[in-house]
Design a protein around this motif. Structure first.
Motif, PDB file in Angstrom:
ATOM      1  N   LYS A  43       0.829  -1.206   0.000  1.00 13.23           N
ATOM      2  CA  LYS A  43       0.000   0.000   0.000  1.00 13.23           C
ATOM      3  C   LYS A  43       0.866   1.260   0.000  1.00 13.23           C
ATOM      4  N   VAL A  44       1.963   1.222   0.747  1.00 15.28           N
ATOM      5  CA  VAL A  44       2.862   2.377   0.789  1.00 15.28           C
ATOM      6  C   VAL A  44       3.448   2.652  -0.590  1.00 15.28           C
ATOM      7  N   ALA A  45       3.769   1.579  -1.329  1.00 19.04           N
ATOM      8  CA  ALA A  45       4.358   1.740  -2.666  1.00 19.04           C
ATOM      9  C   ALA A  45       3.414   2.481  -3.601  1.00 19.04           C
ATOM     10  N   GLY A  46       2.104   2.368  -3.374  1.00 19.51           N
ATOM     11  CA  GLY A  46       1.149   3.091  -4.201  1.00 19.51           C
ATOM     12  C   GLY A  46       1.008   4.547  -3.813  1.00 19.51           C
ATOM     13  N   ILE A  47       1.387   4.890  -2.579  1.00 26.54           N
ATOM     14  CA  ILE A  47       1.265   6.266  -2.092  1.00 26.54           C
ATOM     15  C   ILE A  47       2.502   7.089  -2.423  1.00 26.54           C
ATOM     16  N   ILE A  48       3.670   6.437  -2.469  1.00 23.86           N
ATOM     17  CA  ILE A  48       4.929   7.149  -2.676  1.00 23.86           C
ATOM     18  C   ILE A  48       4.929   8.029  -3.927  1.00 23.86           C
ATOM     19  N   PRO A  49       4.421   7.539  -5.100  1.00 24.17           N
ATOM     20  CA  PRO A  49       4.406   8.418  -6.283  1.00 24.17           C
ATOM     21  C   PRO A  49       3.630   9.715  -6.065  1.00 24.17           C
ATOM     22  N   LEU A  50       2.656   9.707  -5.142  1.00 24.23           N
ATOM     23  CA  LEU A  50       1.913  10.933  -4.861  1.00 24.23           C
ATOM     24  C   LEU A  50       2.823  11.986  -4.230  1.00 24.23           C
ATOM     25  N   PHE A  51       3.730  11.556  -3.361  1.00 29.67           N
ATOM     26  CA  PHE A  51       4.690  12.497  -2.773  1.00 29.67           C
ATOM     27  C   PHE A  51       5.641  13.024  -3.846  1.00 29.67           C
ATOM     28  N   TYR A  52       6.081  12.159  -4.746  1.00 27.71           N
ATOM     29  CA  TYR A  52       6.946  12.607  -5.834  1.00 27.71           C
ATOM     30  C   TYR A  52       6.212  13.594  -6.738  1.00 27.71           C
ATOM     31  N   PHE A  53       4.934  13.320  -6.968  1.00 30.09           N
ATOM     32  CA  PHE A  53       4.129  14.247  -7.773  1.00 30.09           C
ATOM     33  C   PHE A  53       4.051  15.614  -7.098  1.00 30.09           C
ATOM     34  N   MET A  54       3.883  15.634  -5.778  1.00 33.09           N
ATOM     35  CA  MET A  54       3.805  16.903  -5.050  1.00 33.09           C
ATOM     36  C   MET A  54       5.112  17.677  -5.155  1.00 33.09           C
ATOM     37  N   ILE A  55       6.248  16.977  -5.129  1.00 34.87           N
ATOM     38  CA  ILE A  55       7.541  17.650  -5.277  1.00 34.87           C
ATOM     39  C   ILE A  55       7.633  18.316  -6.648  1.00 34.87           C
ATOM     40  N   PHE A  56       7.227  17.608  -7.690  1.00 30.39           N
ATOM     41  CA  PHE A  56       7.249  18.197  -9.029  1.00 30.39           C
ATOM     42  C   PHE A  56       6.199  19.296  -9.172  1.00 30.39           C
ATOM     43  N   PHE A  57       5.071  19.135  -8.485  1.00 31.62           N
ATOM     44  CA  PHE A  57       4.028  20.161  -8.537  1.00 31.62           C
ATOM     45  C   PHE A  57       4.542  21.487  -7.976  1.00 31.62           C
ATOM     46  N   PHE A  58       5.210  21.432  -6.829  1.00 30.73           N
ATOM     47  CA  PHE A  58       5.748  22.662  -6.243  1.00 30.73           C
ATOM     48  C   PHE A  58       6.932  23.188  -7.043  1.00 30.73           C
ATOM     49  N   THR A  59       7.685  22.296  -7.677  1.00 33.77           N
ATOM     50  CA  THR A  59       8.748  22.748  -8.578  1.00 33.77           C
ATOM     51  C   THR A  59       8.152  23.569  -9.717  1.00 33.77           C
ATOM     52  N   GLY A  60       7.050  23.068 -10.278  1.00 30.94           N
ATOM     53  CA  GLY A  60       6.370  23.783 -11.362  1.00 30.94           C
ATOM     54  C   GLY A  60       5.780  25.106 -10.923  1.00 30.94           C
ATOM     55  N   MET A  61       5.398  25.220  -9.652  1.00 35.67           N
ATOM     56  CA  MET A  61       4.865  26.488  -9.141  1.00 35.67           C
ATOM     57  C   MET A  61       5.959  27.547  -9.040  1.00 35.67           C
ATOM     58  N   PHE A  62       7.190  27.135  -8.707  1.00 34.74           N
ATOM     59  CA  PHE A  62       8.272  28.096  -8.509  1.00 34.74           C
ATOM     60  C   PHE A  62       8.963  28.478  -9.810  1.00 34.74           C
ATOM     61  N   GLN A  63       8.952  27.609 -10.799  1.00 36.33           N
ATOM     62  CA  GLN A  63       9.697  27.878 -12.039  1.00 36.33           C
ATOM     63  C   GLN A  63       9.282  29.166 -12.754  1.00 36.33           C
ATOM     64  N   PRO A  64       7.981  29.457 -12.908  1.00 38.17           N
ATOM     65  CA  PRO A  64       7.617  30.715 -13.588  1.00 38.17           C
ATOM     66  C   PRO A  64       8.089  31.965 -12.849  1.00 38.17           C
ATOM     67  N   ASN A  65       8.321  31.860 -11.532  1.00 38.49           N
ATOM     68  CA  ASN A  65       8.785  33.016 -10.760  1.00 38.49           C
ATOM     69  C   ASN A  65      10.185  33.463 -11.159  1.00 38.49           C
ATOM     70  N   LEU A  66      10.900  32.629 -11.892  1.00 36.40           N
ATOM     71  CA  LEU A  66      12.253  32.994 -12.323  1.00 36.40           C
ATOM     72  C   LEU A  66      12.248  34.197 -13.255  1.00 36.40           C
ATOM     73  N   PHE A  67      11.145  34.417 -13.958  1.00 36.13           N
ATOM     74  CA  PHE A  67      11.086  35.487 -14.956  1.00 36.13           C
ATOM     75  C   PHE A  67      10.795  36.854 -14.337  1.00 36.13           C
ATOM     76  N   GLU A  68      10.064  36.874 -13.255  1.00 39.42           N
ATOM     77  CA  GLU A  68       9.529  38.138 -12.722  1.00 39.42           C
ATOM     78  C   GLU A  68      10.593  39.159 -12.333  1.00 39.42           C
ATOM     79  N   PRO A  69      11.709  38.803 -11.657  1.00 40.89           N
ATOM     80  CA  PRO A  69      12.675  39.834 -11.242  1.00 40.89           C
ATOM     81  C   PRO A  69      13.272  40.645 -12.386  1.00 40.89           C
ATOM     82  N   ASP A  70      13.308  40.094 -13.591  1.00 38.62           N
ATOM     83  CA  ASP A  70      13.936  40.783 -14.729  1.00 38.62           C
ATOM     84  C   ASP A  70      12.937  41.483 -15.640  1.00 38.62           C
TER      85      ASP A  70
END
Length: 239
Positions: A43-70
């Motif tokens: 059961k844990v093996a089925g939940i682990i990809p959800l945590f990996y998805f959340m890591i990529f989800f937050f990565t995707g949230m921060f990436q567009p912020n790279l453009f704003e300072p310039d």
């Protein structure tokens, strides 16, 4: 180019520290959830990809912020007057975003080795991580030209509109669609089927095998497109 990448690190260090803190928090939460004497490894093996998805989800949230300072006209005109020109400026943004996705993938790989050691079994979750990585490259390839052409605020508006459209579609489906697939047993079967490939036909698997090349190609084409949009986008900056 190295100087422009170093500049990205300096001007975005606060956002990057928040991002790293978020990733560490999610990683700690995952490790806590898989430790214990009464944990079922399957059961844990089925939940682990959800945590990996959340890591990529937050990565995707921060990436567009790279453009704003310039996003100022003075910087845009100065950047185009340097030897690197607009291509160097756009390249540094795309490369910084790519490195964030690469970091997320490598970090998930470290977590996966840790999880396999704790559980004493192979979870197959890294297959999902590779899917998330290339899917994120493709999504950023679609999003970045809008940000370069219209600015991060309007680009974020497009993204939020798409996000709410997806939520609306899911909401309508939850009201009128078949909900039998939401049974936890079915969800775990789907996750395992995706990871081992048994849920797909040979034609679908062939298309999936091409997805890394398509994602990388789309990311490169997006970069070339953004280079052409850069000065036009600078004219729409408020400052």
């Amino acid at each position: 180019m190295a100087g422009l990448l170093y500049k990205e690190l300096i001007i975005n260090k606060k956002s990057l520290l928040i991002y790293l803190g978020t990733v560490l928090f999610l990683s700690f939460g995952m490790i806590v959830n898989i430790t214990g004497d009464d944990i079922d490894p399957e059961k844990v093996a089925g939940i682990i990809p959800l945590f990996y998805f959340m890591i990529f989800f937050f990565t995707g949230m921060f990436q567009p912020n790279l453009f704003e300072p310039d996003e100022t006209k003075k910087w845009a005109y100065f950047a185009t007057s340097t030897p690197a020109m607009a291509r160097g400026q756009v390249y540094s943004k795309y490369m910084a975003g790519f490195l964030m996705s690469l970091f997320a993938m490598l970090w998930c790989q470290v977590l996966d080795m840790t999880v396999n050691f704790i559980l004493g079994t192979q979870t197959m979750a890294m297959s999902a991580v590779y899917i998330f990585f290339y899917a994120q490259l493709f999504l950023r390839a679609v999003e970045y030209p809008f940000i370069v052409r219209f600015g991060s605020k309007i680009g974020s508006t497009y993204k939020m509109a798409s996000f709410f459209l997806v939520i609306f579609i899911v909401f309508v489906y939850l009201l009128f669609g078949d909900l039998s697939m939401l049974d936890m047993n079915n969800i775990f079967d789907i996750i395992y089927g995706i990871l081992d490939g048994s849920i797909f036909s040979d034609n679908v698997l062939f298309v999936i095998s091409l997805s890394p090349y398509l994602a990388i190609a789309s990311y490169y084409l997006s970069y070339r497109m953004s280079c052409k949009f850069y000065l036009k986008g600078a004219e729409s900056f408020e400052r």
